[in-house]
Scaffold this motif. Structure first.
Motif, PDB file in Angstrom:
ATOM      1  N   ARG A 120       0.942  -0.984  -0.043  1.00 38.84           N
ATOM      2  CA  ARG A 120      -0.110   0.030  -0.174  1.00 38.84           C
ATOM      3  C   ARG A 120       0.869   1.428   0.001  1.00 38.84           C
ATOM      4  O   ARG A 120       1.845   1.425   0.747  1.00 38.84           O
ATOM      5  N   VAL A 121       0.573   1.960  -0.979  1.00 43.49           N
ATOM      6  CA  VAL A 121       1.262   3.612  -0.778  1.00 43.49           C
ATOM      7  C   VAL A 121       0.347   4.334   0.003  1.00 43.49           C
ATOM      8  O   VAL A 121      -0.710   4.900  -0.532  1.00 43.49           O
TER       9      VAL A 121
ATOM     10  N   TRP B  83       7.595   5.840  -4.868  1.00 44.28           N
ATOM     11  CA  TRP B  83       7.107   4.935  -4.178  1.00 44.28           C
ATOM     12  C   TRP B  83       5.950   4.216  -5.054  1.00 44.28           C
ATOM     13  O   TRP B  83       4.910   4.713  -5.444  1.00 44.28           O
TER      14      TRP B  83
ATOM     15  N   GLY C 106       2.931   1.191  -5.661  1.00 41.22           N
ATOM     16  CA  GLY C 106       2.034  -0.043  -4.747  1.00 41.22           C
ATOM     17  C   GLY C 106       0.458   0.295  -5.192  1.00 41.22           C
ATOM     18  O   GLY C 106       0.276   1.293  -5.818  1.00 41.22           O
ATOM     19  N   TRP C 107      -0.098  -0.433  -4.325  1.00 43.88           N
ATOM     20  CA  TRP C 107      -1.607  -0.701  -4.528  1.00 43.88           C
ATOM     21  C   TRP C 107      -1.802   1.055  -3.840  1.00 43.88           C
ATOM     22  O   TRP C 107      -1.795   1.566  -2.855  1.00 43.88           O
ATOM     23  N   SER C 108      -2.989   1.460  -4.679  1.00 40.82           N
ATOM     24  CA  SER C 108      -3.698   2.859  -4.181  1.00 40.82           C
ATOM     25  C   SER C 108      -4.609   2.705  -2.844  1.00 40.82           C
ATOM     26  O   SER C 108      -5.091   3.554  -2.377  1.00 40.82           O
TER      27      SER C 108
ATOM     28  N   PHE D 122       4.760   9.325  -6.264  1.00 41.68           N
ATOM     29  CA  PHE D 122       3.922   8.366  -5.911  1.00 41.68           C
ATOM     30  C   PHE D 122       3.200   7.509  -7.085  1.00 41.68           C
ATOM     31  O   PHE D 122       2.500   8.260  -7.934  1.00 41.68           O
TER      32      PHE D 122
ATOM     33  N   THR E   7       0.805   4.924  -8.036  1.00 41.28           N
ATOM     34  CA  THR E   7      -0.345   3.725  -7.336  1.00 41.28           C
ATOM     35  C   THR E   7      -1.103   3.323  -8.510  1.00 41.28           C
ATOM     36  O   THR E   7      -1.388   3.721  -9.609  1.00 41.28           O
TER      37      THR E   7
END
Length: 477
Positions: free
Chosen positions: A10-11, A39, A41-43, A64, A66
């Protein structure tokens, strides 16, 4: 200029002074915002249909990146294998492990898909640092896609002993996937020993201590290194947050309502690994065995919701509500509520100020990788009149915070005794314990955690002629 690429499940939507996030989110963001980079990852978004698309957002030196998950992927990868299988197993709760072969297949599929989404965003000299149990197969997937960058992995939760890990049916595949990373980071030395024990006794590999302190591992046809890297906090920053938060309404309300009573403070995500039921019962035992403490102390438990769609978490919430109601019904008076059980989230500054206003920090997980709440509690204290930390021996922080009162969270009487000792501890002893822990916290803050990991990854790369970016090089002492 080359970059540091952070990859996590998770971000987190972190903002300065915003709602408190978990240890991974705080530690990762504090590390990344100093070096700059990305960074990924999953939003946090779950889609019912369609094709998820990567969203890019620039926030200062950090990009970021995501992406959402489809409902099936969320159910299998996140709710299923990550949190119904790996989380309980890695926290030594084999009795709660639920395994479904299709969920494991979904876990591997989502890792491979996420890796494919990251590949087009990578540059040849990027350094990739992957975080936590959701992404164990991530390096294996990147290697299959042809990525040759250096890849490190840090596990924020405990790594279980071999006999516990064996409860997870694809344990061998998981450990083999971990061996696709170049460097494995664990919170504590016991975690490193547990991993190495599996390598030697279950995987038939070899383990050797190197001159630079790293543990070199050869298994599954791969060579990699491992070490312990205890994550820290910025203690002086936490102290400033604590002073700033004293003006906020929740803190002023607490102080006004207590009428001079002492406060025992706990802050945890609502999770069965945190030992919350045992904690409540130890406080009850204190009131039962020490009548003089009645109407003199209140226990504040803040437990924000987490993973509310999993039955195990619904169960622990119901149990805590029942326990707090039962204990309050037994001991409460018209002008005194023994337990304040609060099921909501507060901003970091408010929590830090609540820590500073309390007399005892009560941090007693059944098992925890590190537990940054323990470190933040100490950091938030008034240097002239600090509180006392009561800390589980099964939290990684217990390896460093020798000034705490160390307890076994299964020993209800022992925890009650520690609470009594903390509440009556003289100032001179409190100061000595606090100052001892603050030295440790300042020497091993988040920057040190990041720099040690990147230094070791850099050192490994130098041995094979790989060039790593100066932006992730630690400063020379």
């Amino acid at each position: 200029m080359s970059r540091l690429i952070i990859v996590s499940n998770r971000v987190a939507p972190i903002s300065e002074g915003g709602p408190a996030a978990g240890g991974l989110a705080v530690g990762v963001y504090d590390a990344l915002k100093e070096t700059g980079g990305m960074w990924f990852g999953w939003s946090g978004e779950v889609l019912s249909s369609g094709q998820p698309q990567i969203q890019l957002e620039e926030r200062g030196p950090v990009t970021f990146a995501t992406i959402g998950l489809l409902r099936r992927d969320y159910d299998q990868y996140y709710r299923g294998f990550s949190n119904a299988t790996l989380w309980p197993a890695f926290h030594y709760r084999a009795d709660l492990v639920q395994y479904d072969r299709n969920e494991y297949a979904g876990y591997c599929r989502v890792n491979a898909w996420l890796a494919q989404q990251l590949v087009p965003l990578l540059r040849d000299d990027d350094v990739i640092w992957v975080h936590d149990y959701h992404l164990i197969p991530f390096a294996e997937a990147l290697r299959a896609a042809g990525v040759k960058n250096r890849i490190g992995f840090f596990l924020h939760i405990p790594f279980p002993a071999s006999q516990v890990l064996l409860a997870v049916p694809p344990h061998r595949e998981l450990v083999q996937a971990l061996c696709s990373f170049d460097l494995l980071g664990f919170q504590t030395k016991p975690d490193v020993r547990a991993f190495c024990d599996y390598i030697v006794n279950e995987a038939g590999g070899t383990v050797e201590k190197r001159a630079d302190g790293l543990t070199q591992i050869e298994a599954f046809g791969k060579t990699l290194c491992a070490n312990d890297y205890p994550i820290g906090v910025y203690p002086d920053e936490v102290a400033e947050l604590a002073k700033a938060g004293e003006r906020d309404k929740p803190v002023r309300t607490l102080k006004a309502t207590l009428h001079g009573r002492k406060v025992i403070m706990s802050v945890d995500r609502l999770d069965y690994s945190k030992g919350l039921v045992e904690r409540f019962r130890a406080f009850e035992r204190l009131l039962e065995h020490t009548p003089s403490q009645r109407n003199k102390v209140s226990f504040v438990q803040i437990a924000p919701p987490t993973r509310a769609d999993l039955h195990a978490y619904q169960d622990i919430r119901l149990r805590l509500e029942a326990e707090s109601g039962r204990i309050n019904g037994r001991f409460a008076e018209l002008d005194w509520t023994p337990i304040w059980y609060i099921h909501r989230q507060y901003e970091r500054a408010v929590l830090a100020a609540l820590f500073r206003a309390s007399h005892v920090g009560y941090v007693t997980p059944l098992r925890d990788g590190m537990n940054l709440v323990a470190k933040e509690y100490v950091s938030a204290q008034d240097p002239e009149n600090p509180g006392v930390l009561v800390l589980s021996r099964f939290a990684g922080a217990a390896q460093e915070l020798g000034g705490a009162l160390i307890v076994n969270p299964l020993d209800i009487d022992g925890m009650a005794d520690a609470l009594g000792k903390a509440l009556s501890m003289p100032l001179a002893e409190r100061l000595a314990r606090y100052n001892d822990m603050m030295v440790q916290l300042r020497e091993n803050n988040v920057s040190v955690w990041r720099d040690r990991f990147m230094r070791d990854l850099t050192s490994m790369a130098a041995q094979v002629g790989v060039s790593l970016p100066a932006s992730v090089e630690p400063a020379q002492p």
